[in-house]
Design a protein around this motif. Structure first.
Motif, PDB file in Angstrom:
ATOM      1  N   LEU A 124       0.726  -1.325   0.127  1.00 12.15           N
ATOM      2  CA  LEU A 124      -0.087  -0.008   0.069  1.00 12.15           C
ATOM      3  C   LEU A 124       0.717   1.246   0.077  1.00 12.15           C
ATOM      4  O   LEU A 124       0.318   2.358  -0.554  1.00 12.15           O
ATOM      5  CB  LEU A 124      -0.896   0.048   1.285  1.00 12.15           C
ATOM      6  N   HIS A 125       1.942   1.436   0.452  1.00 14.09           N
ATOM      7  CA  HIS A 125       2.996   2.439   0.584  1.00 14.09           C
ATOM      8  C   HIS A 125       3.642   2.832  -0.865  1.00 14.09           C
ATOM      9  O   HIS A 125       4.354   3.630  -0.801  1.00 14.09           O
ATOM     10  CB  HIS A 125       4.093   2.385   1.563  1.00 14.09           C
ATOM     11  N   ASN A 141       5.763  10.257   3.964  1.00 11.30           N
ATOM     12  CA  ASN A 141       5.013   9.712   2.679  1.00 11.30           C
ATOM     13  C   ASN A 141       4.350   8.476   3.256  1.00 11.30           C
ATOM     14  O   ASN A 141       4.897   7.790   4.338  1.00 11.30           O
ATOM     15  CB  ASN A 141       5.931   9.723   1.521  1.00 11.30           C
ATOM     16  N   PHE A 142       3.229   8.170   3.102  1.00 14.72           N
ATOM     17  CA  PHE A 142       2.271   7.126   3.463  1.00 14.72           C
ATOM     18  C   PHE A 142       1.158   6.888   2.603  1.00 14.72           C
ATOM     19  O   PHE A 142       0.792   7.555   1.863  1.00 14.72           O
ATOM     20  CB  PHE A 142       1.898   6.990   4.748  1.00 14.72           C
ATOM     21  N   GLY A 143       0.902   5.567   2.677  1.00  8.12           N
ATOM     22  CA  GLY A 143      -0.490   5.407   1.893  1.00  8.12           C
ATOM     23  C   GLY A 143      -1.593   4.848   2.797  1.00  8.12           C
ATOM     24  O   GLY A 143      -1.229   4.993   3.987  1.00  8.12           O
ATOM     25  N   ILE A 144      -2.826   5.097   2.203  1.00  7.37           N
ATOM     26  CA  ILE A 144      -4.060   5.360   2.827  1.00  7.37           C
ATOM     27  C   ILE A 144      -4.946   4.387   2.234  1.00  7.37           C
ATOM     28  O   ILE A 144      -5.207   4.481   0.989  1.00  7.37           O
ATOM     29  CB  ILE A 144      -4.346   6.539   3.056  1.00  7.37           C
ATOM     30  N   GLY A 145      -5.890   3.807   2.857  1.00  7.56           N
ATOM     31  CA  GLY A 145      -6.911   2.880   2.386  1.00  7.56           C
ATOM     32  C   GLY A 145      -6.750   1.645   1.795  1.00  7.56           C
ATOM     33  O   GLY A 145      -6.365   0.594   2.660  1.00  7.56           O
ATOM     34  N   THR A 160      -6.397  15.837   7.697  1.00  7.81           N
ATOM     35  CA  THR A 160      -5.897  15.567   9.114  1.00  7.81           C
ATOM     36  C   THR A 160      -4.548  15.914   9.160  1.00  7.81           C
ATOM     37  O   THR A 160      -3.736  16.488  10.101  1.00  7.81           O
ATOM     38  CB  THR A 160      -6.437  14.195   9.680  1.00  7.81           C
TER      39      THR A 160
ATOM     40  N   VAL B 153      -3.633   2.599   7.302  1.00  5.25           N
ATOM     41  CA  VAL B 153      -2.622   3.546   6.793  1.00  5.25           C
ATOM     42  C   VAL B 153      -1.196   2.423   6.387  1.00  5.25           C
ATOM     43  O   VAL B 153      -1.221   1.392   7.225  1.00  5.25           O
ATOM     44  CB  VAL B 153      -2.059   4.476   7.906  1.00  5.25           C
ATOM     45  N   ALA B 154      -0.288   2.902   5.782  1.00  4.28           N
ATOM     46  CA  ALA B 154       0.585   2.108   5.531  1.00  4.28           C
ATOM     47  C   ALA B 154       2.004   2.742   4.984  1.00  4.28           C
ATOM     48  O   ALA B 154       1.989   3.810   4.259  1.00  4.28           O
ATOM     49  CB  ALA B 154       0.092   1.255   4.171  1.00  4.28           C
ATOM     50  N   ALA B 155       2.933   2.601   5.571  1.00  4.50           N
ATOM     51  CA  ALA B 155       4.337   2.951   5.377  1.00  4.50           C
ATOM     52  C   ALA B 155       5.327   1.731   5.631  1.00  4.50           C
ATOM     53  O   ALA B 155       6.290   2.003   6.297  1.00  4.50           O
ATOM     54  CB  ALA B 155       4.704   4.224   6.367  1.00  4.50           C
ATOM     55  N   PHE B 162       2.330   5.858  11.711  1.00  8.07           N
ATOM     56  CA  PHE B 162       1.336   6.920  11.441  1.00  8.07           C
ATOM     57  C   PHE B 162      -0.067   6.914  12.083  1.00  8.07           C
ATOM     58  O   PHE B 162      -0.825   7.829  12.069  1.00  8.07           O
ATOM     59  CB  PHE B 162       1.008   6.843   9.966  1.00  8.07           C
ATOM     60  N   SER B 165      -0.440   9.137  14.961  1.00  7.19           N
ATOM     61  CA  SER B 165      -0.644  10.550  14.489  1.00  7.19           C
ATOM     62  C   SER B 165      -1.961  11.006  14.041  1.00  7.19           C
ATOM     63  O   SER B 165      -2.591  12.109  14.511  1.00  7.19           O
ATOM     64  CB  SER B 165       0.594  11.031  13.535  1.00  7.19           C
ATOM     65  N   LEU B 166      -2.450  10.187  13.215  1.00 10.15           N
ATOM     66  CA  LEU B 166      -3.999  10.444  12.912  1.00 10.15           C
ATOM     67  C   LEU B 166      -4.821  10.436  14.090  1.00 10.15           C
ATOM     68  O   LEU B 166      -5.708  11.150  14.059  1.00 10.15           O
ATOM     69  CB  LEU B 166      -4.285   9.397  11.683  1.00 10.15           C
TER      70      LEU B 166
END
Lengths: 266, 404
Positions: A124-125, A141-145, A160, B153-155, B162, B165-166
């Motif tokens: 996802l990232h 930097n990051f992915g979401i969903g 946010t 979330v994904a990193a 993350f 933080s959210l």
């Protein structure tokens, strides 16, 4: 440092999660045309990328990065220093075509069949990281969903996170297939597939009229997704309003105003 | 910021290789016990022998229908169990539908895992897009009747960092009353093979408990772990009003990107160092105020050195006095859930007033010259902790906890 007009914004119901959209660009690319874009995702004016940077990238990464490069090319973005910008990407169901092919080989051959690029390029990232690395963006930097609700998740998280951090701006990259492809097991699709992406340059709100926001009222589900709607808006240059109900209440509203104009910094 | 606006951790739900509650986890962590074992990854034509830190059968939440639970895939089971346990631990399980409860889970490769598990079980989900109608966070959100927003979330290995933080931002901006944050991840055969072929995994052939050796000169890669931890977070005002117990304050968050490579950490320590500096500034603490750093240190030759340089740069002169250890030496590397389980390690340090060790640290690498805690826990005052998480794609995250 450049400032931007306030024609297009994202804003929360209580006005605390607001930001302007300084530029946006949308791209729709049929699967069969992706090879060309993979080799050369930018425009003549785009910054140079590392050689063969997208060789192993997912289709959604290719189109997502190309959309960012087109949004960056807007004349009023020319003087923006992106070095400290962040990037948040919300792909939808990333990696289906490659996963089907990889899983086929894995079941038949085992460990040696797995490319070392599977994890870094199809998790996802991957989209956000590729944009960060390609363009030298040192913000988060990051992915979401990642699932069917990625657009709403991406818009909310971007609003946010932009408030939570001190970055000067953040790219929000929304990517998806216009209709989810059915894999052929070899990395392709047996159904027609068009890969789509919108890149939105989000900058902290400076006040003024709101044209894109989260609101507390209920709305109906839109006839089309944000990426498809933006593609129409950008092709005919019109202004308009797109809304998406949130499952937990309220809605996100993206109201595109007149084209953004850069002003001289005070 | 007023004390009322602080964001506290008031509940936790864990399934980890070192135990499924804080007491067991802390006992094992501070005793230097490893969760790494020799395991077989099944589901392939041939079994795969691997050193991993696994959690085995995932326990269903209390009072949950066993039939419903076993019908879910293993990643969803893990996420559901941790989420329910956390709400229960915080004392808000029975009130969850009257509060605005948000959900943010670090989950770096949900669909890769789910499609693989399905194929290995004989399914064809990856070929049938209609089956992917709801993500795990949204299904849990719906099943539990939560009334706040939900996102994944994904990193990569910094994913769950993350989530904190959210969650904090949603609480402070008034979007939610309470927010669940954390992460979950699994060891699957394909994920194992992917990391193996990246040459990121340890190939140590001896005693499995010796395989994970962060900062040691003989380290040769990381050991995969699995599990999840989900925390309940809320404002101090909200927590006090309902008489909740506080584990700690989430005091600081910092994040940057290397912008250098999709896999390899940057040789420039500045971006990772800036993430640490920003987290400390966000928490309003000086480097000398930090009592413990839980390092990302997974045991890769390149990564541990890069992190050591970043810690030394960020802490400056204080680095000589601040103890640094890697709990991955015992838990293995939980990938998307790593930041969450390492927050649990920091809570253990705060609760027990002791710093966990890096086990298997027999010969520290001269290029990792932080102040180590080799092999045995160290009793000391712990009021402020920092926890680093770094991921593929150059994501750097640091989280600061403070005793509430």
């Amino acid at each position: 440092m450049p400032t931007y007009s306030q024609a297009t914004r994202v804003r929360a119901a209580d006005d605390r999660l607001a930001c302007a959209v300084a530029a946006h660009a949308t791209l729709r690319v049929p699967l069969e045309a992706l090879g060309t874009l993979r080799d050369n995702p930018g425009l003549d004016s785009s910054p140079p990328l590392p050689p063969r940077f997208l060789r192993h990238a997912d289709e959604q990464t290719v189109v997502g990065l190309a959309a960012v490069l087109r949004a960056m090319a807007a004349p009023h973005m020319a003087r923006v220093d992106f070095a400290d910008w962040g990037v948040l990407a919300a792909p939808r169901l990333l990696g289906r075509l490659s996963s089907a092919a990889t899983l086929n080989k894995f079941v038949e051959v085992g460990v040696p069949a797995i490319s070392p690029h599977v994890i870094p390029q199809h998790s996802l990232h991957a989209v956000s990281s590729a944009v960060s690395v390609a363009l030298g963006l040192h913000g988060p930097n990051f992915g979401i969903g990642g699932g069917p609700e990625s657009t709403a998740e991406g818009l909310l998280a971007a609003l946010t996170f932009l408030r939570a951090t001190q970055v000067p701006g953040m790219w929000l990259v929304l990517t998806e297939w216009d209709r989810e492809p059915t894999p052929d097991g070899q990395g392709g699709s047996v159904t027609p597939a068009v890969c789509c992406a919108s890149a939105l340059a989000l900058v902290p709100d400076k006040g003024g009229p709101t044209q894109l926001r989260i609101r507390a009222t209920r709305v109906n589900r839109p006839a089309q997704g944000l990426v498809a709607w933006l593609a129409d808006q950008e092709s005919d240059g019109s202004s308009g309003r797109w809304t998406l109900p949130l499952s937990w209440g309220g809605h996100i509203e993206f109201a595109a105003g007149a084209p953004m104009q850069q002003r001289k910094a005070a | 910021m007023s004390m009322d606006d602080q964001v506290w951790i008031t509940g936790l739900g864990a399934v980890t290789p070192l135990g499924n509650d804080l007491r067991t986890f802390a006992d094992n962590l501070l005793a230097g016990r490893s969760g790494v074992r020799a395991n077989e990854l099944t589901g392939l034509a041939t079994s795969l022998h691997a050193c991993t830190a696994s959690v085995g059968v995932i326990p269903p939440p209390r009072d949950w229908s066993p039939l419903d639970f076993t019908a879910r895939n293993r990643l969803e089971q893990l996420s559901l169990t941790c989420t329910v346990k956390s709400l229960d631990d915080a004392g808000v399980w029975d009130r969850r539908e009257s509060l605005r409860v948000g959900l943010v889970l670090g989950m770096g490769a949900e669909y890769l895992r789910v499609w693989e598990l399905d194929i290995l079980a004989g399914g064809r989900r990856v070929y049938e897009p209609a089956q992917d109608s709801q993500s795990i966070v949204h299904r849990i959100h719906s099943d539990l009747g939560l009334r706040g927003p939900a996102v994944a979330v994904a990193a990569a290995c910094a994913s769950s960092g993350f989530s904190f933080s959210l969650a904090r931002e949603w609480i402070q901006s008034g979007l939610v009353d309470v927010c669940l944050a954390g992460g979950c991840d699994l060891i699957t055969p394909m994920a194992y093979a992917g990391f193996f072929n990246l040459r990121a995994l340890s190939r140590y052939a001896g005693d499995p408990v010796k395989a994970s050796r962060p900062f040691d000169r003989d380290r040769d890669g990381f050991v995969m772990g699995e599990g999840g931890v989900v925390f309940v977070m809320e404002s101090a005002r909200h927590a006090r009003r309902r008489g909740a117990r506080a584990y700690a304050e989430l005091a600081g968050f910092g994040s940057t990107s290397d912008a250098a490579h999709m896999v390899i950490p940057s040789t420039d320590p500045q971006p990772a160092s800036h993430a640490i500096e920003r987290a400390l500034a966000d928490a309003d603490v000086d480097p000398g105020d930090v009592d413990y750093v839980n390092a990302h240190a997974a045991g890769t030759p390149v990564g541990d050195r890069a992190e050591s340089r970043a810690i030394l740069l960020a802490l400056g002169a204080a680095a000589a006095h601040v103890p640094v250890s890697s709990s991955k030496s015992m838990t293995g590397h939980l990938l998307s859930a790593a930041a969450a389980v390492e927050i649990l390690a920091c809570l253990a340090a705060l609760e027990r007033q002791a710093v966990p060790p890096t086990i298997n640290l027999d010969h520290p690498d001269a290029e990792c010259s932080v102040r180590h805690v080799p092999n045995e826990a160290q009793a000391q005052r712990v009021r402020v902790t920092a926890s680093n998480s770094f991921g593929f794609g150059g994501s750097n995250v640091c989280l600061v906890l403070r005793a509430a």
